[in-house]
Scaffold this active site. Structure first.
Site, short mmCIF file in Angstrom:
data_model
loop_
_atom_site.label_atom_id
_atom_site.label_comp_id
_atom_site.label_asym_id
_atom_site.label_seq_id
_atom_site.Cartn_x
_atom_site.Cartn_y
_atom_site.Cartn_z
N LYS A 181 0.82 -1.21 0.00
CA LYS A 181 0.00 0.00 0.00
C LYS A 181 0.86 1.27 0.00
O LYS A 181 0.58 2.22 -0.71
CB LYS A 181 -0.94 0.02 1.21
CG LYS A 181 -1.98 -1.09 1.23
CD LYS A 181 -2.99 -0.90 2.34
CE LYS A 181 -2.41 -1.01 3.73
NZ LYS A 181 -1.89 -2.38 4.04
N ARG A 206 -9.71 1.40 8.86
CA ARG A 206 -9.49 -0.01 9.12
C ARG A 206 -10.71 -0.68 9.73
O ARG A 206 -10.71 -1.90 9.93
CB ARG A 206 -8.29 -0.19 10.06
CG ARG A 206 -6.97 0.13 9.38
CD ARG A 206 -5.80 -0.19 10.27
NE ARG A 206 -4.53 0.02 9.60
CZ ARG A 206 -3.35 -0.18 10.16
NH1 ARG A 206 -3.28 -0.61 11.41
NH2 ARG A 206 -2.23 0.04 9.49
N ARG A 225 11.35 -7.05 4.38
CA ARG A 225 11.34 -5.59 4.41
C ARG A 225 12.39 -5.06 5.40
O ARG A 225 12.58 -5.60 6.46
CB ARG A 225 9.95 -5.08 4.80
CG ARG A 225 9.77 -3.59 4.62
CD ARG A 225 8.33 -3.18 4.51
NE ARG A 225 7.57 -3.41 5.73
CZ ARG A 225 6.31 -3.01 5.89
NH1 ARG A 225 5.68 -2.40 4.89
NH2 ARG A 225 5.68 -3.24 7.02
N ARG A 263 11.92 -3.95 11.27
CA ARG A 263 11.02 -3.45 12.29
C ARG A 263 10.44 -4.58 13.11
O ARG A 263 10.27 -5.70 12.62
CB ARG A 263 9.86 -2.66 11.65
CG ARG A 263 10.28 -1.39 10.94
CD ARG A 263 9.13 -0.44 10.75
NE ARG A 263 7.86 -1.08 10.50
CZ ARG A 263 7.12 -0.90 9.40
NH1 ARG A 263 7.56 -0.12 8.44
NH2 ARG A 263 5.95 -1.50 9.27
N ARG A 270 -0.94 -9.57 12.90
CA ARG A 270 -1.48 -8.44 12.14
C ARG A 270 -2.49 -8.91 11.10
O ARG A 270 -3.53 -8.28 10.88
CB ARG A 270 -0.35 -7.67 11.46
CG ARG A 270 0.55 -6.92 12.43
CD ARG A 270 1.81 -6.43 11.74
NE ARG A 270 1.52 -5.39 10.75
CZ ARG A 270 2.39 -4.98 9.84
NH1 ARG A 270 3.60 -5.52 9.78
NH2 ARG A 270 2.06 -4.03 8.99
#
Length: 217
Positions: A13, A85, A124, A157, A168
């Site tokens: 996104k 959300r 990532r 992260r 998540r």
């Protein structure tokens, strides 16, 4: 032109929003970036939600978004990434935009499998200094573990670790997937395959936008 980029964590996104922001000259509003800045400033309340992969309470998120929408740079439109959300957030957004005499024109729903999401997120990396984003599969740095922009170390992260990712995705399915039906009923949601490379996803998104909102081009 008011857009929402929608989909589970890890579908790209943020990358797509940045590319569309550059093309259409409208701001990219990312709740993720806003909250990470708050966390880096020492906001412990937000830290406990983000690091555990939980949703930040609506009241907190709504205040941040409403403030952003009133900024001068949103006058000609915006791209929302990571918001809404929940159905409650979507209804709040609709009301906030009504007050500004605006509405959401299009929702792009990026779709990918859970396996693909986990593969992407565990690959990532973020720059520890400037925050630049990389992916060891699709957007590798020129030098291993070093930021192309400022030369600082790249880090993973906490919310990109496998167990947190699964949490998540679980939270997304429980709390956020109902938004797909919400926006389908409004006839403004278009699904886009998020498995190809970022450039291909971008080209597909531009085609949809130019077809659905031709007057803005």
């Amino acid at each position: 032109m008011q857009l929402i980029i929608f989909g589970p964590p890890g579908v790209g996104k943020g990358t797509l929003s940045d590319l569309l922001s550059n093309k259409f000259k409208i701001p990219h509003i990312s709740t993720g970036d806003i909250f990470r800045n708050e966390i880096n400033s020492g906001n412990s309340e937000l830290t406990q939600y983000v690091e555990k992969g939980l949703l930040v309470p609506d009241m907190v998120v709504n205040k941040v978004i409403e403030k952003s929408l009133k900024e001068e740079n949103c006058k000609n439109g915006f791209i929302l990434d990571g918001y809404p959300r929940t159905i409650d957030q979507a209804e709040f957004l609709e009301n906030a935009l009504w007050k500004l005499n605006k509405k959401i024109d299009l929702v792009l729903n990026l779709a990918a499998s859970e396996d693909k999401i986990i593969e992407r997120l565990t690959a990532r990396r973020n720059c520890s200094k400037c925050g630049a984003l990389y992916n060891l599969i699709t957007m590798k740095p020129k030098k291993k573990d070093v930021c192309d922009k400022c030369g600082s170390a790249l880090i993973m992260r906490k919310d990109d670790e496998p167990e947190t990712i699964k949490k998540r995705i679980s939270v997304y399915r429980q709390e956020t997937e109902p938004l797909i039906e919400y926006y389908k009923k409004k006839k403004i949601l278009i699904e886009i395959d998020a498995t190809p490379k970022p450039k291909e996803i971008f080209n597909a998104a531009v085609r949809v936008i130019e077809e659905k909102i031709p007057k803005q081009q």
